[in-house]
Design an enzyme around this catalytic site. Structure first.
Site, PDB file in Angstrom:
ATOM      1  CG  ASP A 178       3.267 -15.793  -7.381  1.00  0.00           C
ATOM      2  OD1 ASP A 178       3.016 -14.638  -6.983  1.00  0.00           O
ATOM      3  OD2 ASP A 178       3.950 -16.035  -8.399  1.00  0.00           O
ATOM      4  CG  ASP A 238      -0.138   0.021   2.528  1.00  0.00           C
ATOM      5  OD1 ASP A 238      -0.092   1.089   3.151  1.00  0.00           O
ATOM      6  OD2 ASP A 238       0.440  -1.016   2.933  1.00  0.00           O
ATOM      7  CG  HIS A 247      -1.360  -7.442  -1.761  1.00  0.00           C
ATOM      8  ND1 HIS A 247      -2.662  -7.585  -2.159  1.00  0.00           N
ATOM      9  CD2 HIS A 247      -1.330  -6.344  -0.961  1.00  0.00           C
ATOM     10  CE1 HIS A 247      -3.395  -6.621  -1.622  1.00  0.00           C
ATOM     11  NE2 HIS A 247      -2.600  -5.854  -0.890  1.00  0.00           N
ATOM     12  CD  GLU A 295       0.880  -5.788   2.032  1.00  0.00           C
ATOM     13  OE1 GLU A 295       0.797  -4.551   1.875  1.00  0.00           O
ATOM     14  OE2 GLU A 295       0.271  -6.409   2.917  1.00  0.00           O
TER      15      GLU A 295
END
Length: 581
Positions: A549, A192, A504, A558
């Site tokens: 994956d 993020d 991710h 992530e």
């Protein structure tokens, strides 16, 4: 455990279909095999897919019990070694029964694979004394450049991963939103775009320790904007992250704001420069302030000979943060408000963070008051090297301080406990089927951080006692990351034959480039199955097999800067051995 196995509180993101352009699994035979390498690839013959140093112990792991193996030269198909396997070990973490193919006596530079009759062949790997591990290490450091916030990533440095500048606007102070602050810069913490002081401090500390212990591993340039300034590029990266941290300190009180994020996570396809949601600076916390005090004190020492002005700025900021801690003795906890769902990085105590700050300020200043505080407030339990427990960083700082400034009895107590824990890790690794210092309960969110941090603990033990058993077990961490694991999976983007293709990681999903950003270490197996993909596809798997994956598996796939930085420390050790060998 040496590190917290708890990750930041994180809800599910928007779910996307599989990114077909990235490839399903990265499975393919290595290039250059020719017709000689015609056996079927086996998922049960596990090697370090990058390679082994000439003089290192070289072991492949075979799932199942097979009595013989061959090492075959890739280009010619010539059998260069034929031996019996050893061992028949039941591995509790993976549920596998494994044996070992030890080919340590093979010392000829080249490309090879392992063959087992009736089972097939391994991925190709190299034997060499070149830059096998230094190239991976450089990529992992460069990955932090790709995580930079607040600046454009120019194609001159970022290539196809370039993007425009992001998150440069002023942020509002939560609860006092007429106040706006410039907190641009720093690193995007993970997949993020949030920026959080607590994990950023750990990231910077790992990098500075790696440089301090293995400076010879950082002599190359990484093609970043600062590469011509005569400061090692790894320290340039540290300075970029810490310049942002300095902006997170309240100039009036010295307290440090916990994080700056938007209220919620952006869509998984959002590139950094398209994420324009309102930014909020969250209130001061004890853990953010103490971690800040520790890492700025460390930076004041590390940068003294490279950038004296920055060194002094960091020391002043550290002292101001310590003053806040002395004034605010009650623990100021951070919790997300109800309307904020970005990462929390919460904690129930600041004792270990404050002890770390005291140890680093003692090392930076020699002031007796910090030694007094440390002695009165530091115990030898834990030795955490993660974001939630930083007691290990405090111990390292104290043990390597000027002996005239510390209490020798306290230091000996810490050293004894540190080595006892290192011996426990060795014992664990000797019993583990994959030769890893990991208990089955440690395959949680961010398990690869646990793997790396255990290796760091072992490497510090070697610095304290010069024992080869510690370095040998630490090296097994690198073999694990690069494919010698039950998944036959390299956990670092861009490296290995079966490499991560769908992390991710928003830039890797949204940039339209088939290959993900290279040099990123993914979190690894999470037996708690904390996302919908894991729960639907991995239920019933053994702990070490709880990995997939898939870009939507944020609990196993992530990335995070503080996972990279821990691994960088270990790869720095491997690189330094290459340069010496």
């Amino acid at each position: 455990m040496t590190a917290s196995c708890t990750s930041k509180t994180k809800p599910a993101d928007s779910t996307l279909p599989t990114n077909a352009g990235a490839g399903e699994t990265g499975l393919s035979s290595a290039a250059g095999n020719g017709t000689a390498n015609s056996e079927e690839l086996s998922e049960n013959i596990l090697v370090n897919q990058v390679g082994y140093k000439i003089d290192d112990k070289k072991i492949a792991i075979i799932k199942g019990f097979d009595k013989k193996f061959k090492v075959i030269e890739t280009a010619t198909g010539k059998v260069v070694l034929s031996k019996d396997t050893t061992g028949k070990v039941n591995d509790e973490s993976s549920g596998d029964t494994v044996s070992y193919a030890d080919f340590s006596e093979l010392k000829t530079v080249g490309s090879y694979y392992i063959s087992v009759e009736g089972l097939g062949k391994s991925y190709d790997f190299k034997i060499g004394d070149g830059n096998l591990f230094s190239k991976v290490n450089e990529a992992m450091v460069k990955a932090l450049y790709y995580q930079r916030c607040g600046m454009a990533l120019d194609s001159k440095y970022a290539g196809e991963y370039a993007h425009a500048s992001c998150h440069t606007g002023r942020a509002r102070l939560y609860g006092n939103e007429e106040t706006e602050i410039d907190v641009s810069g720093g690193w995007h913490d993970a997949g993020d775009y949030g920026r959080y002081v607590v994990p950023a401090a750990v990231t910077a500390a790992d990098l500075m320790l790696a440089y301090e212990f293995y400076p010879q591993s950082f002599e190359n340039k990484y093609n970043i904007p600062e590469s011509t300034n005569n400061i090692p590029d790894i320290l340039d990266e540290v300075k970029y992250g810490m310049t942002w941290m300095l902006k997170m300190q309240d100039k009036q009180t010295g307290g440090v704001y916990h994080k700056v994020t938007s209220r919620n996570f952006p869509d998984l396809t959002a590139m950094p420069d398209t994420d324009v949601d309102e930014l909020l600076v969250m209130p001061v916390s004890t853990t953010a302030t103490a971690d800040f005090a520790a890492v700025t004190a460390m930076a004041s020492r590390i940068f003294k000979d490279f950038d004296s002005a920055f060194s002094q700025q960091c020391l002043i900021a550290s002292l101001k943060a310590w003053n806040w801690l002395e004034t605010n003795k009650d623990f100021v906890q951070y919790k997300n408000p109800q309307d904020v769902t970005s990462g929390e990085y919460g904690d129930s105590s600041g004792k270990d963070e404050k002890a770390w700050a005291a140890a680093e300020l003692l090392r930076a200043t020699g002031d007796k008051k910090y030694n007094d505080y440390f002695k009165a407030n530091y115990g030898t339990e834990g030795f955490g090297l993660g974001w939630q427990s930083v007691s290990g960083f405090a111990a390292i700082s104290y043990l390597f301080s000027d002996q005239s400034t510390i209490d020798s009895q306290k230091a000996e107590e810490i050293k004894k406990a540190w080595l006892e824990k290192a011996d426990m890790f060795v014992s664990t690794a000797e019993k583990d089927g994959y030769l890893l210092a990991m208990h089955k309960m440690e395959y949680t969110w961010g398990s690869n951080m646990n793997v790396a941090n255990h290796a760091i603990h072992l490497l510090i033990a070697d610095k304290l006692s010069n024992n080869e058993k510690y370095t040998e077990m630490a090296a097994n961490c690198v073999h694990y990351f690069l494919g010698r694991n039950t998944m036959n999976q390299s956990y670092i983007t861009g490296y290995g034959s079966k490499k991560v293709m769908q992390p991710h990681h928003r830039p890797s999903v949204g940039d339209g480039v088939a290959e993900p950003v290279p040099g990123l270490l993914v979190g690894g197996p999470d037996s708690a199955l904390e996302d919908d993909v894991s729960r639907s596809k991995l239920s019933g798997k053994a702990p070490a097999q709880c990995y997939i994956d898939d870009m939507n598996s944020y609990s196993s796939n992530e990335v995070a800067t503080y996972w990279n930085s821990a691994a960088i420390f270990v790869f720095s050790f491997m690189s330094s051995r290459q340069m010496q060998g």
